[in-house]
Design a protein around this motif. Sequence first.
Motif, PDB file in Angstrom:
ATOM      1  N   VAL A   1     -25.593  -8.715  14.637  1.00 36.53           N
ATOM      2  CA  VAL A   1     -24.507  -8.586  14.371  1.00 36.53           C
ATOM      3  C   VAL A   1     -23.904  -9.575  14.655  1.00 36.53           C
ATOM      4  CG1 VAL A   1     -23.241  -7.119  13.836  1.00 36.53           C
ATOM      5  CG2 VAL A   1     -25.313  -5.526  13.898  1.00 36.53           C
ATOM      6  N   MET A   2     -22.868  -9.551  13.786  1.00 37.93           N
ATOM      7  CA  MET A   2     -22.129 -10.863  13.959  1.00 37.93           C
ATOM      8  C   MET A   2     -20.795  -9.943  13.497  1.00 37.93           C
ATOM      9  SD  MET A   2     -23.409 -13.409  14.952  1.00 37.93           S
ATOM     10  CE  MET A   2     -21.798 -14.496  15.366  1.00 37.93           C
ATOM     11  N   ALA A   3     -19.886  -9.756  14.125  1.00 35.85           N
ATOM     12  CA  ALA A   3     -18.719  -8.521  13.970  1.00 35.85           C
ATOM     13  C   ALA A   3     -17.527  -8.939  13.983  1.00 35.85           C
ATOM     14  CB  ALA A   3     -18.255  -7.664  14.688  1.00 35.85           C
ATOM     15  N   GLU A   4     -16.837  -9.426  12.762  1.00 35.61           N
ATOM     16  CA  GLU A   4     -15.315 -10.102  13.224  1.00 35.61           C
ATOM     17  C   GLU A   4     -13.970  -8.421  13.164  1.00 35.61           C
ATOM     18  OE1 GLU A   4     -14.231 -12.704   9.967  1.00 35.61           O
ATOM     19  OE2 GLU A   4     -16.206 -12.080   9.331  1.00 35.61           O
ATOM     20  N   ILE A   5     -13.698  -9.439  14.055  1.00 36.30           N
ATOM     21  CA  ILE A   5     -12.767  -7.907  15.261  1.00 36.30           C
ATOM     22  C   ILE A   5     -10.762  -8.446  14.680  1.00 36.30           C
ATOM     23  CG2 ILE A   5     -11.827  -6.753  16.977  1.00 36.30           C
ATOM     24  CD1 ILE A   5     -14.915  -6.559  15.692  1.00 36.30           C
ATOM     25  N   ASN A   6     -10.280  -7.568  14.214  1.00 42.22           N
ATOM     26  CA  ASN A   6      -8.751  -7.913  14.591  1.00 42.22           C
ATOM     27  C   ASN A   6      -8.115  -7.065  14.519  1.00 42.22           C
ATOM     28  OD1 ASN A   6      -9.481  -8.743  11.382  1.00 42.22           O
ATOM     29  ND2 ASN A   6      -8.081  -9.847  11.560  1.00 42.22           N
ATOM     30  N   LEU A   7      -7.031  -7.232  15.874  1.00 45.20           N
ATOM     31  CA  LEU A   7      -6.437  -6.894  16.933  1.00 45.20           C
ATOM     32  C   LEU A   7      -5.048  -6.047  16.206  1.00 45.20           C
ATOM     33  CD1 LEU A   7      -6.317  -8.961  20.088  1.00 45.20           C
ATOM     34  CD2 LEU A   7      -7.781  -6.883  19.486  1.00 45.20           C
ATOM     35  N   ALA A   8      -4.783  -5.314  16.115  1.00 46.72           N
ATOM     36  CA  ALA A   8      -3.016  -4.081  15.333  1.00 46.72           C
ATOM     37  C   ALA A   8      -2.208  -4.558  16.165  1.00 46.72           C
ATOM     38  CB  ALA A   8      -3.490  -2.582  16.319  1.00 46.72           C
TER      39      ALA A   8
ATOM     40  N   HIS B   1      -9.756  -3.744  13.103  1.00 47.02           N
ATOM     41  CA  HIS B   1     -10.107  -3.238  11.611  1.00 47.02           C
ATOM     42  C   HIS B   1     -12.140  -4.188  12.317  1.00 47.02           C
ATOM     43  CE1 HIS B   1     -11.191  -3.961   7.692  1.00 47.02           C
ATOM     44  NE2 HIS B   1     -11.839  -5.354   7.717  1.00 47.02           N
ATOM     45  N   VAL B   2     -12.678  -3.526  12.011  1.00 44.29           N
ATOM     46  CA  VAL B   2     -14.250  -4.375  12.391  1.00 44.29           C
ATOM     47  C   VAL B   2     -14.724  -4.758  10.928  1.00 44.29           C
ATOM     48  CG1 VAL B   2     -16.356  -4.243  13.388  1.00 44.29           C
ATOM     49  CG2 VAL B   2     -14.022  -3.378  14.486  1.00 44.29           C
ATOM     50  N   ARG B   3     -15.534  -6.275  10.784  1.00 46.58           N
ATOM     51  CA  ARG B   3     -15.735  -6.769   9.710  1.00 46.58           C
ATOM     52  C   ARG B   3     -17.795  -6.942  10.598  1.00 46.58           C
ATOM     53  NH1 ARG B   3     -11.199  -8.659   8.449  1.00 46.58           N
ATOM     54  NH2 ARG B   3     -11.429 -10.371   8.622  1.00 46.58           N
ATOM     55  N   SER B   4     -18.405  -5.999  10.101  1.00 45.27           N
ATOM     56  CA  SER B   4     -19.766  -6.645  10.453  1.00 45.27           C
ATOM     57  C   SER B   4     -20.811  -7.015   9.706  1.00 45.27           C
ATOM     58  CB  SER B   4     -20.516  -4.926  10.832  1.00 45.27           C
ATOM     59  OG  SER B   4     -19.993  -4.247  12.120  1.00 45.27           O
TER      60      SER B   4
END
Length: 151
Positions: free
Chosen positions: A66-73, A133-136
């Motif tokens: 899985v490639m997961a895109e992460i955004n931090l708060a 936020h996580v986009r998988s």
Amino acid sequence: MNDVYSLKILEALQEDSRMTVQQISERVGLSTTPCWKRIKEMEVKGVITGYTVQVDRKKVGLNLMVMAEINLAQHTDKTVAEFEAAVQATPHIVRCYSTTGQSDYVLMIMATDIEQYEQFLMRTLFKLPAVAHVRSSIVLREVKQGTGLPL
């Protein structure tokens, strides 16, 4: 690293890091002692950072990538350091890139199956410091998997 022999040595080691100094020296056209010295010098200078083995992930049960895109708060020094330390300590995350664009980080995650990934999301990824936020994206097929650098 502009030296032709050093580049040839690096190419040989990237292809097969188990080659002996004798085999490498024959391949690059350099006697063994200068070849060995160049290898040691590149290790000391940090050009060569280690030696490893490649493992077929599916043969060890890691069928899902899985490639997961992460955004931090938030992006304080403290939260970034805590997030990156947590990523370092999480074995299922095998790669992590700090990126520009829509996401702050892109992670490569290995799991046995979708159920294990879902548990990983709930128990680990969503609980990492400052994750907003996580986009998988599930990897369907690996088109190219290279470890060597174009020298």
